[in-house]
Design a protein around this motif. Sequence first.
Motif, PDB file in Angstrom:
ATOM      1  N   LYS A   1     -21.176  79.578  14.208  1.00 27.74           N
ATOM      2  CA  LYS A   1     -20.695  79.379  15.579  1.00 27.74           C
ATOM      3  C   LYS A   1     -20.694  80.728  16.267  1.00 27.74           C
ATOM      4  O   LYS A   1     -20.049  81.673  15.808  1.00 27.74           O
ATOM      5  N   ILE A   2     -21.406  80.806  17.381  1.00 31.48           N
ATOM      6  CA  ILE A   2     -21.564  82.052  18.102  1.00 31.48           C
ATOM      7  C   ILE A   2     -20.818  81.958  19.425  1.00 31.48           C
ATOM      8  O   ILE A   2     -21.131  81.115  20.263  1.00 31.48           O
ATOM      9  N   SER A   3     -19.826  82.816  19.609  1.00 31.08           N
ATOM     10  CA  SER A   3     -19.020  82.837  20.837  1.00 31.08           C
ATOM     11  C   SER A   3     -19.082  84.231  21.450  1.00 31.08           C
ATOM     12  O   SER A   3     -18.100  84.981  21.437  1.00 31.08           O
ATOM     13  N   LEU A   4     -20.241  84.568  21.988  1.00 31.23           N
ATOM     14  CA  LEU A   4     -20.446  85.876  22.608  1.00 31.23           C
ATOM     15  C   LEU A   4     -20.759  85.779  24.098  1.00 31.23           C
ATOM     16  O   LEU A   4     -20.883  86.802  24.774  1.00 31.23           O
ATOM     17  N   LEU A   5     -20.912  84.555  24.614  1.00 27.43           N
ATOM     18  CA  LEU A   5     -21.233  84.326  26.027  1.00 27.43           C
ATOM     19  C   LEU A   5     -22.512  85.047  26.431  1.00 27.43           C
ATOM     20  O   LEU A   5     -22.623  85.572  27.534  1.00 27.43           O
ATOM     21  N   ASP A   6     -23.479  85.042  25.526  1.00 28.08           N
ATOM     22  CA  ASP A   6     -24.769  85.700  25.743  1.00 28.08           C
ATOM     23  C   ASP A   6     -25.850  84.765  25.233  1.00 28.08           C
ATOM     24  O   ASP A   6     -26.142  84.725  24.029  1.00 28.08           O
ATOM     25  N   ALA A   7     -26.451  83.992  26.141  1.00 32.68           N
ATOM     26  CA  ALA A   7     -27.401  82.959  25.734  1.00 32.68           C
ATOM     27  C   ALA A   7     -28.632  83.549  25.061  1.00 32.68           C
ATOM     28  O   ALA A   7     -29.125  82.996  24.061  1.00 32.68           O
ATOM     29  N   ASP A   8     -29.164  84.624  25.598  1.00 34.42           N
ATOM     30  CA  ASP A   8     -30.369  85.218  25.012  1.00 34.42           C
ATOM     31  C   ASP A   8     -30.103  85.688  23.583  1.00 34.42           C
ATOM     32  O   ASP A   8     -30.944  85.503  22.689  1.00 34.42           O
ATOM     33  N   ARG A   9     -28.954  86.292  23.357  1.00 36.79           N
ATOM     34  CA  ARG A   9     -28.629  86.751  22.008  1.00 36.79           C
ATOM     35  C   ARG A   9     -28.468  85.563  21.069  1.00 36.79           C
ATOM     36  O   ARG A   9     -28.906  85.616  19.904  1.00 36.79           O
ATOM     37  N   GLU A  10     -27.846  84.492  21.531  1.00 36.47           N
ATOM     38  CA  GLU A  10     -27.692  83.322  20.672  1.00 36.47           C
ATOM     39  C   GLU A  10     -29.047  82.738  20.298  1.00 36.47           C
ATOM     40  O   GLU A  10     -29.283  82.381  19.135  1.00 36.47           O
ATOM     41  N   VAL A  11     -29.952  82.623  21.254  1.00 38.16           N
ATOM     42  CA  VAL A  11     -31.277  82.064  20.958  1.00 38.16           C
ATOM     43  C   VAL A  11     -32.012  82.939  19.954  1.00 38.16           C
ATOM     44  O   VAL A  11     -32.625  82.451  18.996  1.00 38.16           O
ATOM     45  N   ALA A  12     -31.954  84.250  20.151  1.00 34.95           N
ATOM     46  CA  ALA A  12     -32.627  85.165  19.227  1.00 34.95           C
ATOM     47  C   ALA A  12     -32.044  85.040  17.826  1.00 34.95           C
ATOM     48  O   ALA A  12     -32.785  85.036  16.825  1.00 34.95           O
ATOM     49  N   LEU A  13     -30.727  84.944  17.726  1.00 35.29           N
ATOM     50  CA  LEU A  13     -30.083  84.788  16.424  1.00 35.29           C
ATOM     51  C   LEU A  13     -30.445  83.442  15.807  1.00 35.29           C
ATOM     52  O   LEU A  13     -30.732  83.352  14.601  1.00 35.29           O
ATOM     53  N   ARG A  14     -30.419  82.410  16.618  1.00 38.13           N
ATOM     54  CA  ARG A  14     -30.741  81.054  16.151  1.00 38.13           C
ATOM     55  C   ARG A  14     -32.116  81.008  15.476  1.00 38.13           C
ATOM     56  O   ARG A  14     -32.302  80.346  14.454  1.00 38.13           O
ATOM     57  N   ARG A  15     -33.064  81.716  16.051  1.00 40.44           N
ATOM     58  CA  ARG A  15     -34.428  81.703  15.520  1.00 40.44           C
ATOM     59  C   ARG A  15     -34.557  82.470  14.208  1.00 40.44           C
ATOM     60  O   ARG A  15     -35.566  82.325  13.511  1.00 40.44           O
ATOM     61  N   ARG A  16     -33.549  83.253  13.859  1.00 37.65           N
ATOM     62  CA  ARG A  16     -33.588  84.033  12.608  1.00 37.65           C
ATOM     63  C   ARG A  16     -32.789  83.377  11.483  1.00 37.65           C
ATOM     64  O   ARG A  16     -32.761  83.912  10.357  1.00 37.65           O
ATOM     65  N   LEU A  17     -32.169  82.244  11.748  1.00 39.61           N
ATOM     66  CA  LEU A  17     -31.373  81.587  10.718  1.00 39.61           C
ATOM     67  C   LEU A  17     -32.278  80.967   9.654  1.00 39.61           C
ATOM     68  O   LEU A  17     -33.368  80.485   9.959  1.00 39.61           O
ATOM     69  N   PRO A  18     -31.811  80.952   8.403  1.00 38.58           N
ATOM     70  CA  PRO A  18     -32.578  80.277   7.357  1.00 38.58           C
ATOM     71  C   PRO A  18     -32.747  78.789   7.667  1.00 38.58           C
ATOM     72  O   PRO A  18     -31.927  78.183   8.374  1.00 38.58           O
ATOM     73  N   GLU A  19     -33.793  78.201   7.138  1.00 38.44           N
ATOM     74  CA  GLU A  19     -34.048  76.777   7.321  1.00 38.44           C
ATOM     75  C   GLU A  19     -32.826  75.970   6.881  1.00 38.44           C
ATOM     76  O   GLU A  19     -32.259  76.195   5.809  1.00 38.44           O
ATOM     77  N   GLY A  20     -32.405  75.045   7.731  1.00 38.26           N
ATOM     78  CA  GLY A  20     -31.295  74.162   7.393  1.00 38.26           C
ATOM     79  C   GLY A  20     -29.928  74.654   7.821  1.00 38.26           C
ATOM     80  O   GLY A  20     -28.947  73.904   7.729  1.00 38.26           O
ATOM     81  N   VAL A  21     -29.812  75.888   8.277  1.00 36.05           N
ATOM     82  CA  VAL A  21     -28.526  76.414   8.758  1.00 36.05           C
ATOM     83  C   VAL A  21     -28.445  76.185  10.261  1.00 36.05           C
ATOM     84  O   VAL A  21     -29.310  76.622  11.015  1.00 36.05           O
ATOM     85  N   ARG A  22     -27.411  75.491  10.690  1.00 34.84           N
ATOM     86  CA  ARG A  22     -27.257  75.139  12.092  1.00 34.84           C
ATOM     87  C   ARG A  22     -26.707  76.314  12.906  1.00 34.84           C
ATOM     88  O   ARG A  22     -25.998  77.170  12.375  1.00 34.84           O
ATOM     89  N   CYS A  23     -26.999  76.294  14.187  1.00 34.37           N
ATOM     90  CA  CYS A  23     -26.350  77.193  15.128  1.00 34.37           C
ATOM     91  C   CYS A  23     -25.468  76.333  16.029  1.00 34.37           C
ATOM     92  O   CYS A  23     -25.967  75.476  16.775  1.00 34.37           O
ATOM     93  N   TYR A  24     -24.154  76.519  15.927  1.00 34.58           N
ATOM     94  CA  TYR A  24     -23.199  75.803  16.779  1.00 34.58           C
ATOM     95  C   TYR A  24     -22.865  76.709  17.964  1.00 34.58           C
ATOM     96  O   TYR A  24     -22.200  77.732  17.788  1.00 34.58           O
ATOM     97  N   THR A  25     -23.311  76.325  19.140  1.00 35.43           N
ATOM     98  CA  THR A  25     -23.004  77.183  20.270  1.00 35.43           C
ATOM     99  C   THR A  25     -21.509  77.164  20.575  1.00 35.43           C
ATOM    100  O   THR A  25     -20.859  76.112  20.565  1.00 35.43           O
ATOM    101  N   GLY A  26     -21.001  78.356  20.834  1.00 37.16           N
ATOM    102  CA  GLY A  26     -19.647  78.506  21.354  1.00 37.16           C
ATOM    103  C   GLY A  26     -19.681  79.169  22.712  1.00 37.16           C
ATOM    104  O   GLY A  26     -18.687  79.733  23.159  1.00 37.16           O
ATOM    105  N   ASP A  27     -20.853  79.078  23.382  1.00 38.74           N
ATOM    106  CA  ASP A  27     -21.067  79.743  24.666  1.00 38.74           C
ATOM    107  C   ASP A  27     -20.660  78.808  25.798  1.00 38.74           C
ATOM    108  O   ASP A  27     -21.411  77.906  26.188  1.00 38.74           O
ATOM    109  N   ASP A  28     -19.463  79.039  26.325  1.00 41.20           N
ATOM    110  CA  ASP A  28     -18.919  78.160  27.363  1.00 41.20           C
ATOM    111  C   ASP A  28     -19.486  78.464  28.746  1.00 41.20           C
ATOM    112  O   ASP A  28     -19.055  77.873  29.733  1.00 41.20           O
ATOM    113  N   PHE A  29     -20.457  79.379  28.814  1.00 33.81           N
ATOM    114  CA  PHE A  29     -21.143  79.679  30.070  1.00 33.81           C
ATOM    115  C   PHE A  29     -22.533  79.045  30.148  1.00 33.81           C
ATOM    116  O   PHE A  29     -23.019  78.754  31.231  1.00 33.81           O
ATOM    117  N   HIS A  30     -23.189  78.851  28.986  1.00 33.61           N
ATOM    118  CA  HIS A  30     -24.609  78.460  28.980  1.00 33.61           C
ATOM    119  C   HIS A  30     -24.898  77.258  28.080  1.00 33.61           C
ATOM    120  O   HIS A  30     -26.033  77.068  27.645  1.00 33.61           O
TER     121      HIS A  30
END
Length: 384
Positions: A225-254
């Motif tokens: 769960k990423i709560s940094l309010l930075d959509a670009d950073r979340e997307v970049a991190l999401r793309r680096r996650l191992p297969e099968g690991v979810r990204c739960y957005t905590g970005d209440d702005f985007h």
Amino acid sequence: MTILLPDASGGSHPYAPRTESVAHVADLPLRSRVVFSAAHVVADPHRTSAEGPAAVDWEATLAFRRHLWAHGLGVAEAMDTAQRGMGLDWASAAELIRRSCAEARSAGGRIACGVGTDQLAAPAATLAEVSAAYEEQAALVEAEGAQVILMASRALAAVAKGPEDYLEVYGRLLRQAERPVILHWLGPMFDPALSGYWGSDDLDAATDTFLDVVAAHPDKVDGVKISLLDADREVALRRRLPEGVRCYTGDDFHYPELIAGDAQGCSDALLGIFDPLAPMAAAAVSALDAGDVAGFRRVLDPTVALSRHLFEAPTRFYKTGVVLLAWLAGHQEHFTMVGGLQSARSLPHLATAYELADRIGLFPDPALAEARMRRLLSVYGVAA
């Protein structure tokens, strides 16, 4: 008929509230995304402060969780939305976890619970003390049959000397986990005591350490769960996650664009804003389930102005707006919070929250919301 709402300039303006509710229909269960709402607690205003800062109305609190489950959302329990570390002490959080897990078993609702180190009575001196505190809380959550959310720890942020200390503590916890957990990275805009988490104020370096933790134990991490309010950073991190690991957005702005995703993936959701938005969130994700991305955006995009207002700086006080909306929507009988946090936002801020929520059709009974808003204004000496 209009209501006179105060604004930040010191003036006021008339607003004509809705007269009819808006139906938000979802086809349950939700299928295309995993959706958690971090849930608030309902204070008990009839208990005295001598009984402790976390006087909770348990029935109203559990009723709100049933409301979230009825709309197909999972409950993320005992998180910062529940005023964890801002009025809710560990003893009360533990009781909340036990009661909510029992309710989840009865209702067949999905639940994950926050695990931290807030039972430490004094600042931790060693990593071992931090690990032991985490382990105690994780044991309770696992014993109740719920999924663990490993929250960021103020104690760890204070005692850690660098990235290697985070790798040591989280590695120990993940090796012991009975089932895959959710790792929670809460940025300092939500809690200033978490500045420099993962061993660096440089977010690129912190991200590398965070991903090193995941990469070392991918079988023990359901998602992050990423709560940094930075959509670009979340997307970049999401793309680096191992297969099968979810990204739960905590970005209440985007959140609309992050949940909708792109050709390379999407985020699931674990959001505080879905506490007031549960019916709309369910309807939106139901549209995604049907392949209707445009319909999803039509429902959720108009909610962003409200969310950005509630989460404006100082962001950690967003809970005040969340509880205000729960009261206006009829989910509780008062606008009172544990620790007196209802006073954390100004009257103009609360008035704007009401107006933005009413404009998007959030309230199931607009007349009730208007009447309660007038009552609040009168307490502040405003003739609405």
